[in-house]
Design a protein around this motif. Structure first.
Motif, PDB file in Angstrom:
ATOM      1  N   VAL A 146       0.833  -1.199   0.000  1.00 28.48           N
ATOM      2  CA  VAL A 146       0.000   0.000   0.000  1.00 28.48           C
ATOM      3  C   VAL A 146       0.873   1.256   0.000  1.00 28.48           C
ATOM      4  CG1 VAL A 146      -1.901   1.194   1.142  1.00 28.48           C
ATOM      5  CG2 VAL A 146      -1.664  -1.292   1.397  1.00 28.48           C
ATOM      6  N   ALA A 147       0.438   2.262  -0.759  1.00 26.88           N
ATOM      7  CA  ALA A 147       1.079   3.580  -0.732  1.00 26.88           C
ATOM      8  C   ALA A 147       0.033   4.600  -0.286  1.00 26.88           C
ATOM      9  CB  ALA A 147       1.627   3.943  -2.108  1.00 26.88           C
ATOM     10  N   ILE A 148       0.494   5.670   0.349  1.00 22.46           N
ATOM     11  CA  ILE A 148      -0.399   6.696   0.890  1.00 22.46           C
ATOM     12  C   ILE A 148       0.006   8.052   0.326  1.00 22.46           C
ATOM     13  CG2 ILE A 148      -1.291   7.779   2.980  1.00 22.46           C
ATOM     14  CD1 ILE A 148      -0.249   5.266   4.503  1.00 22.46           C
ATOM     15  N   ALA A 149      -0.954   8.784  -0.236  1.00 24.33           N
ATOM     16  CA  ALA A 149      -0.683  10.122  -0.761  1.00 24.33           C
ATOM     17  C   ALA A 149      -1.651  11.118  -0.138  1.00 24.33           C
ATOM     18  CB  ALA A 149      -0.806  10.138  -2.286  1.00 24.33           C
ATOM     19  N   ASP A 150      -1.118  11.999   0.673  1.00 23.03           N
ATOM     20  CA  ASP A 150      -1.927  13.022   1.350  1.00 23.03           C
ATOM     21  C   ASP A 150      -0.997  14.147   1.762  1.00 23.03           C
ATOM     22  OD1 ASP A 150      -3.411  14.407   3.645  1.00 23.03           O
ATOM     23  OD2 ASP A 150      -4.910  12.976   2.949  1.00 23.03           O
ATOM     24  N   ASP A 151      -1.442  15.395   1.647  1.00 20.25           N
ATOM     25  CA  ASP A 151      -0.557  16.507   1.986  1.00 20.25           C
ATOM     26  C   ASP A 151      -0.474  16.771   3.482  1.00 20.25           C
ATOM     27  OD1 ASP A 151      -3.202  17.374   1.974  1.00 20.25           O
ATOM     28  OD2 ASP A 151      -2.648  19.446   1.551  1.00 20.25           O
ATOM     29  N   GLN A 152      -1.268  16.058   4.282  1.00 19.83           N
ATOM     30  CA  GLN A 152      -1.238  16.237   5.726  1.00 19.83           C
ATOM     31  C   GLN A 152      -0.400  15.133   6.377  1.00 19.83           C
ATOM     32  OE1 GLN A 152      -5.078  17.198   7.597  1.00 19.83           O
ATOM     33  NE2 GLN A 152      -5.947  17.371   5.548  1.00 19.83           N
ATOM     34  N   ALA A 190       3.486   9.923  -0.129  1.00 21.05           N
ATOM     35  CA  ALA A 190       3.656  11.082  -1.000  1.00 21.05           C
ATOM     36  C   ALA A 190       2.865  12.241  -0.419  1.00 21.05           C
ATOM     37  CB  ALA A 190       3.186  10.762  -2.413  1.00 21.05           C
ATOM     38  N   ALA A 191       3.375  13.461  -0.588  1.00 21.98           N
ATOM     39  CA  ALA A 191       2.736  14.640  -0.024  1.00 21.98           C
ATOM     40  C   ALA A 191       1.979  15.466  -1.058  1.00 21.98           C
ATOM     41  CB  ALA A 191       3.778  15.514   0.674  1.00 21.98           C
ATOM     42  N   LEU A 205      -5.335   7.826  -1.960  1.00 21.49           N
ATOM     43  CA  LEU A 205      -5.017   9.106  -2.598  1.00 21.49           C
ATOM     44  C   LEU A 205      -5.990  10.201  -2.188  1.00 21.49           C
ATOM     45  CD1 LEU A 205      -3.299  10.520  -4.894  1.00 21.49           C
ATOM     46  CD2 LEU A 205      -5.136   9.827  -6.452  1.00 21.49           C
ATOM     47  N   ASP A 206      -5.458  11.262  -1.600  1.00 17.54           N
ATOM     48  CA  ASP A 206      -6.268  12.433  -1.276  1.00 17.54           C
ATOM     49  C   ASP A 206      -6.608  13.164  -2.573  1.00 17.54           C
ATOM     50  OD1 ASP A 206      -7.592  14.371   0.137  1.00 17.54           O
ATOM     51  OD2 ASP A 206      -5.795  15.411   0.816  1.00 17.54           O
ATOM     52  N   VAL A 207      -7.647  13.983  -2.552  1.00 14.35           N
ATOM     53  CA  VAL A 207      -8.055  14.700  -3.756  1.00 14.35           C
ATOM     54  C   VAL A 207      -7.388  16.071  -3.830  1.00 14.35           C
ATOM     55  CG1 VAL A 207      -9.996  15.724  -4.987  1.00 14.35           C
ATOM     56  CG2 VAL A 207     -10.240  13.475  -3.940  1.00 14.35           C
ATOM     57  N   ARG A 208      -7.473  16.826  -2.766  1.00 14.78           N
ATOM     58  CA  ARG A 208      -6.920  18.184  -2.780  1.00 14.78           C
ATOM     59  C   ARG A 208      -5.519  18.175  -2.198  1.00 14.78           C
ATOM     60  NH1 ARG A 208     -11.893  22.312  -1.309  1.00 14.78           N
ATOM     61  NH2 ARG A 208     -13.204  21.750  -3.076  1.00 14.78           N
ATOM     62  N   MET A 209      -4.537  18.362  -3.081  1.00 18.22           N
ATOM     63  CA  MET A 209      -3.133  18.397  -2.680  1.00 18.22           C
ATOM     64  C   MET A 209      -2.409  19.459  -3.485  1.00 18.22           C
ATOM     65  SD  MET A 209      -2.097  14.364  -2.210  1.00 18.22           S
ATOM     66  CE  MET A 209      -2.587  13.890  -3.882  1.00 18.22           C
ATOM     67  N   PRO A 210      -1.284  19.966  -2.986  1.00 12.56           N
ATOM     68  CA  PRO A 210      -0.542  20.996  -3.718  1.00 12.56           C
ATOM     69  C   PRO A 210       0.191  20.433  -4.929  1.00 12.56           C
ATOM     70  CG  PRO A 210       0.655  20.345  -1.745  1.00 12.56           C
ATOM     71  CD  PRO A 210      -0.693  19.668  -1.677  1.00 12.56           C
ATOM     72  N   VAL A 219      -9.697   6.674  -3.409  1.00 15.34           N
ATOM     73  CA  VAL A 219      -9.700   8.093  -3.066  1.00 15.34           C
ATOM     74  C   VAL A 219      -9.981   8.242  -1.572  1.00 15.34           C
ATOM     75  CG1 VAL A 219     -10.914  10.285  -3.392  1.00 15.34           C
ATOM     76  CG2 VAL A 219     -10.409   8.825  -5.359  1.00 15.34           C
ATOM     77  N   LEU A 220      -9.182   9.068  -0.912  1.00 15.16           N
ATOM     78  CA  LEU A 220      -9.341   9.345   0.515  1.00 15.16           C
ATOM     79  C   LEU A 220      -9.758  10.796   0.637  1.00 15.16           C
ATOM     80  CD1 LEU A 220      -8.836   8.081   3.359  1.00 15.16           C
ATOM     81  CD2 LEU A 220      -6.589   9.156   3.286  1.00 15.16           C
ATOM     82  N   THR A 221     -10.972  11.047   1.132  1.00 19.33           N
ATOM     83  CA  THR A 221     -11.527  12.392   1.029  1.00 19.33           C
ATOM     84  C   THR A 221     -12.237  12.825   2.299  1.00 19.33           C
ATOM     85  OG1 THR A 221     -12.979  13.808  -0.312  1.00 19.33           O
ATOM     86  CG2 THR A 221     -13.699  11.565   0.057  1.00 19.33           C
ATOM     87  N   THR A 222     -12.493  14.114   2.376  1.00 22.47           N
ATOM     88  CA  THR A 222     -13.347  14.686   3.417  1.00 22.47           C
ATOM     89  C   THR A 222     -14.722  14.872   2.803  1.00 22.47           C
ATOM     90  OG1 THR A 222     -11.478  15.849   4.390  1.00 22.47           O
ATOM     91  CG2 THR A 222     -13.677  16.641   4.960  1.00 22.47           C
TER      92      THR A 222
END
Length: 226
Positions: free
Chosen positions: A16-22, A45-46, A65-70, A92-95
């Motif tokens: 598993v890989a995780i991508a989120d800016d937090q 990944a950020a 994978l988060d949706v909103r990232m820089p 997709v990992l989202t709020t």
């Protein structure tokens, strides 16, 4: 970006890989996943650009994978990853109250989506099911609320469903409700293999990639939620 391969990974282990800016989200999700003996986190990944590079390098089975990232948003990254790396399933990992990109992400081929405030065991179950090649992750309560919210503005003519048989329409309704093949079989009193055949046929007839696209179409046409 923190990333690394895992030498000597046991057969059957889901990478598993995780991508989120937090940072806190990534570390929290990693902590949840790493308590499971059959799950291993191979990298983080950020932002979206790092996510694309991470998948190209590590080839994980599942990417959260988060949706909103820089730098690059998750939707753009998901589209590239799904096209270039079919062996990696994107969750997709989202709020919930944000991210109107979720609908588009599903249509782009994401295997499903999770909410950041979901219980840890539900996240683990979703990752495990997706990593083992099970049907796309359809959390009924989430699917209903999100899909109805996004498709209310984009109704599709119901005549698109005219090519389906009555039984295929029944199956499509239940797919849109989030039922698995086994649950649909129980509801319709048929064999699970029969349900799989119906799902495959209705996807082919409608030109859809997976069950998530089928669920979205069922709401867009008004087949569900009338």
């Amino acid at each position: 970006m923190t990333a690394g391969t895992t030498p000597g990974t046991a057969p059957g282990t889901i990478r598993v890989a995780i991508a989120d800016d937090q940072d806190l989200v990534r570390s929290g999700v990693r902590a949840i996943l790493e308590t499971e003996p059959d799950l291993v986190v191979v990298g983080e990944a950020a932002d979206g650009q790092e996510a694309v590079a991470l998948v190209a390098r590590e080839h994980p089975d599942v990417l959260l994978l988060d949706v909103r990232m820089p730098l690059r948003d998750g939707l753009s990254a998901a589209q590239e990853i799904v096209a270039a790396h079919p062996g990696t399933a994107v969750l997709v990992l989202t709020t919930f109250d944000l991210d109107e990109y979720v609908h588009a992400a599903l249509l782009a081929g994401a295997a499903g989506f999770l909410l950041k405030d979901m219980p840890g065991e539900e996240i683990v179950d979703a990752v495990r099911r997706t990593g083992r090649g099970a049907d796309a992750v359809l959390a009924p309560a989430v699917i209903h609320r999100l899909v109805e919210r996004f498709t209310a503005r984009t109704r599709v003519a119901p005549d698109r469903l005219e090519q389906l048989t009555a039984r295929e329409l029944d199956v499509l309704r239940l797919v849109a409700e989030g039922l698995s093949n086994a649950e649909i079989a129980g509801r319709l009193y048929v064999a699970e293999t029969t349900v799989k055949t119906h799902v495959a046929r209705l996807l082919m007839k409608l030109g859809l990639r997976d069950r998530l696209q089928a669920a979205v179409l069922a709401h867009e046409t008004g087949l569900v939620g009338r």
